[in-house]
Motif scaffolding. Structure first.
Motif, PDB file in Angstrom:
ATOM      1  N   ARG A 263       0.835  -1.196   0.000  1.00  0.00           N
ATOM      2  CA  ARG A 263       0.000   0.000   0.000  1.00  0.00           C
ATOM      3  C   ARG A 263       0.874   1.252   0.000  1.00  0.00           C
ATOM      4  N   MET A 264       0.456   2.238  -0.805  1.00  0.00           N
ATOM      5  CA  MET A 264       1.165   3.515  -0.900  1.00  0.00           C
ATOM      6  C   MET A 264       0.252   4.615  -0.362  1.00  0.00           C
ATOM      7  N   PHE A 265       0.851   5.692   0.146  1.00  0.00           N
ATOM      8  CA  PHE A 265       0.096   6.748   0.808  1.00  0.00           C
ATOM      9  C   PHE A 265       0.500   8.137   0.327  1.00  0.00           C
ATOM     10  N   ILE A 266      -0.421   9.085   0.537  1.00  0.00           N
ATOM     11  CA  ILE A 266      -0.125  10.473   0.192  1.00  0.00           C
ATOM     12  C   ILE A 266       1.020  10.994   1.064  1.00  0.00           C
ATOM     13  N   GLU A 267       1.692  11.995   0.525  1.00  0.00           N
ATOM     14  CA  GLU A 267       2.744  12.738   1.227  1.00  0.00           C
ATOM     15  C   GLU A 267       3.937  11.899   1.678  1.00  0.00           C
ATOM     16  N   GLU A 268       4.085  10.699   1.137  1.00  0.00           N
ATOM     17  CA  GLU A 268       5.285   9.904   1.390  1.00  0.00           C
ATOM     18  C   GLU A 268       6.160   9.977   0.138  1.00  0.00           C
ATOM     19  N   ARG A 269       7.462   9.912   0.349  1.00  0.00           N
ATOM     20  CA  ARG A 269       8.387   9.983  -0.781  1.00  0.00           C
ATOM     21  C   ARG A 269       8.644   8.590  -1.341  1.00  0.00           C
ATOM     22  N   TYR A 270       8.640   8.535  -2.665  1.00  0.00           N
ATOM     23  CA  TYR A 270       8.920   7.296  -3.376  1.00  0.00           C
ATOM     24  C   TYR A 270       9.995   7.563  -4.421  1.00  0.00           C
ATOM     25  N   ARG A 271      10.755   6.537  -4.720  1.00  0.00           N
ATOM     26  CA  ARG A 271      11.762   6.620  -5.779  1.00  0.00           C
ATOM     27  C   ARG A 271      11.195   5.895  -6.995  1.00  0.00           C
ATOM     28  N   ALA A 272      11.191   6.582  -8.126  1.00  0.00           N
ATOM     29  CA  ALA A 272      10.612   6.027  -9.344  1.00  0.00           C
ATOM     30  C   ALA A 272      11.673   5.893 -10.426  1.00  0.00           C
ATOM     31  N   VAL A 273      11.576   4.816 -11.172  1.00  0.00           N
ATOM     32  CA  VAL A 273      12.450   4.595 -12.327  1.00  0.00           C
ATOM     33  C   VAL A 273      11.648   3.800 -13.358  1.00  0.00           C
ATOM     34  N   ILE A 274      11.902   4.092 -14.630  1.00  0.00           N
ATOM     35  CA  ILE A 274      11.268   3.350 -15.726  1.00  0.00           C
ATOM     36  C   ILE A 274      12.374   2.625 -16.473  1.00  0.00           C
ATOM     37  N   LYS A 275      12.150   1.332 -16.720  1.00  0.00           N
ATOM     38  CA  LYS A 275      13.135   0.515 -17.431  1.00  0.00           C
ATOM     39  C   LYS A 275      12.478  -0.159 -18.626  1.00  0.00           C
ATOM     40  N   VAL A 276      13.251  -0.309 -19.703  1.00  0.00           N
ATOM     41  CA  VAL A 276      12.822  -1.164 -20.807  1.00  0.00           C
ATOM     42  C   VAL A 276      13.127  -2.583 -20.350  1.00  0.00           C
ATOM     43  N   THR A 277      12.075  -3.367 -20.130  1.00  0.00           N
ATOM     44  CA  THR A 277      12.248  -4.702 -19.576  1.00  0.00           C
ATOM     45  C   THR A 277      12.204  -5.795 -20.644  1.00  0.00           C
ATOM     46  N   ASP A 278      11.800  -5.424 -21.862  1.00  0.00           N
ATOM     47  CA  ASP A 278      11.843  -6.365 -22.978  1.00  0.00           C
ATOM     48  C   ASP A 278      11.705  -5.558 -24.260  1.00  0.00           C
ATOM     49  N   GLN A 279      12.356  -6.028 -25.315  1.00  0.00           N
ATOM     50  CA  GLN A 279      12.214  -5.378 -26.622  1.00  0.00           C
ATOM     51  C   GLN A 279      12.608  -6.344 -27.721  1.00  0.00           C
ATOM     52  N   TYR A 280      11.894  -6.260 -28.844  1.00  0.00           N
ATOM     53  CA  TYR A 280      12.252  -7.045 -30.013  1.00  0.00           C
ATOM     54  C   TYR A 280      11.574  -6.433 -31.221  1.00  0.00           C
ATOM     55  N   GLU A 281      12.096  -6.771 -32.394  1.00  0.00           N
ATOM     56  CA  GLU A 281      11.547  -6.267 -33.646  1.00  0.00           C
ATOM     57  C   GLU A 281      10.965  -7.431 -34.430  1.00  0.00           C
ATOM     58  N   ARG A 282       9.789  -7.182 -35.024  1.00  0.00           N
ATOM     59  CA  ARG A 282       9.144  -8.200 -35.849  1.00  0.00           C
ATOM     60  C   ARG A 282       8.349  -7.489 -36.937  1.00  0.00           C
ATOM     61  N   HIS A 283       8.566  -7.847 -38.181  1.00  0.00           N
ATOM     62  CA  HIS A 283       7.844  -7.268 -39.322  1.00  0.00           C
ATOM     63  C   HIS A 283       7.901  -5.741 -39.306  1.00  0.00           C
ATOM     64  N   HIS A 284       9.070  -5.184 -39.064  1.00  0.00           N
ATOM     65  CA  HIS A 284       9.317  -3.736 -39.076  1.00  0.00           C
ATOM     66  C   HIS A 284       8.555  -2.979 -37.991  1.00  0.00           C
ATOM     67  N   HIS A 285       8.162  -3.660 -36.949  1.00  0.00           N
ATOM     68  CA  HIS A 285       7.549  -3.028 -35.787  1.00  0.00           C
ATOM     69  C   HIS A 285       8.386  -3.367 -34.562  1.00  0.00           C
ATOM     70  N   PHE A 286       8.431  -2.438 -33.635  1.00  0.00           N
ATOM     71  CA  PHE A 286       9.195  -2.632 -32.414  1.00  0.00           C
ATOM     72  C   PHE A 286       8.227  -2.909 -31.272  1.00  0.00           C
ATOM     73  N   PHE A 287       8.437  -4.005 -30.598  1.00  0.00           N
ATOM     74  CA  PHE A 287       7.625  -4.399 -29.453  1.00  0.00           C
ATOM     75  C   PHE A 287       8.448  -4.088 -28.209  1.00  0.00           C
ATOM     76  N   ILE A 288       7.928  -3.212 -27.390  1.00  0.00           N
ATOM     77  CA  ILE A 288       8.660  -2.739 -26.223  1.00  0.00           C
ATOM     78  C   ILE A 288       7.812  -2.957 -24.984  1.00  0.00           C
ATOM     79  N   GLN A 289       8.443  -3.489 -23.960  1.00  0.00           N
ATOM     80  CA  GLN A 289       7.794  -3.549 -22.658  1.00  0.00           C
ATOM     81  C   GLN A 289       8.593  -2.621 -21.750  1.00  0.00           C
TER      82      GLN A 289
END
Length: 139
Positions: free
Chosen positions: A79-105
């Protein structure tokens, strides 16, 4: 690939804005007194709300049009609450190309002050292209 770490705090006002947009009428989001009546120390965040952290994080990669949001999964580890500090980061966790399209997680991770994982927001995207930015602003 990942973003820089960002410190995030969710305000009572942001919770109010979020629940009004989603139509959530749960009283625990309305006031500290109501939250305490239900056993919380203060107002908790709605489970999917941490995903709004994207608005505060500069992502060091570009997705080229067309970008399609295939699916999303939110996992609340604690559970998360208001007025508390959190550390956030976004990572590319998967990626591949198929038929000229990029699939990214890409996954948004939020950690509490003790370094414990609180939230994962997993987004599966399809894009016409994908590359790392060479220049980021100094925000």
């Amino acid at each position: 690939m990942k973003t820089k770490d960002h410190e995030i705090t969710f305000s009572h006002e942001k919770v109010q804005e979020f629940v009004q947009l989603t139509g959530d009428r749960n009283p625990i989001y309305q006031s500290i007194d109501k939250a305490k009546e239900y056993g919380f120390k203060t107002i908790p965040l709605p489970p999917a709300m941490p995903n709004i952290a994207y608005q505060w994080i500069e992502i060091p990669w570009n997705l080229q049009d067309p970008v399609i949001h295939r699916k999303q999964k939110c996992v609340l580890h604690q559970r998360m609450f208001i007025e508390e500090r959190y550390r956030a980061v976004i990572k590319v966790t998967d990626q591949y190309e198929r038929h000229h399209h990029f699939f990214i997680q890409q996954t948004l991770y939020l950690y509490d002050g003790n370094g414990l994982l609180c939230f994962e927001g997993i987004s599966d995207l399809v894009a016409g292209g994908y590359h790392e930015r060479t220049h980021l602003s100094n925000n």
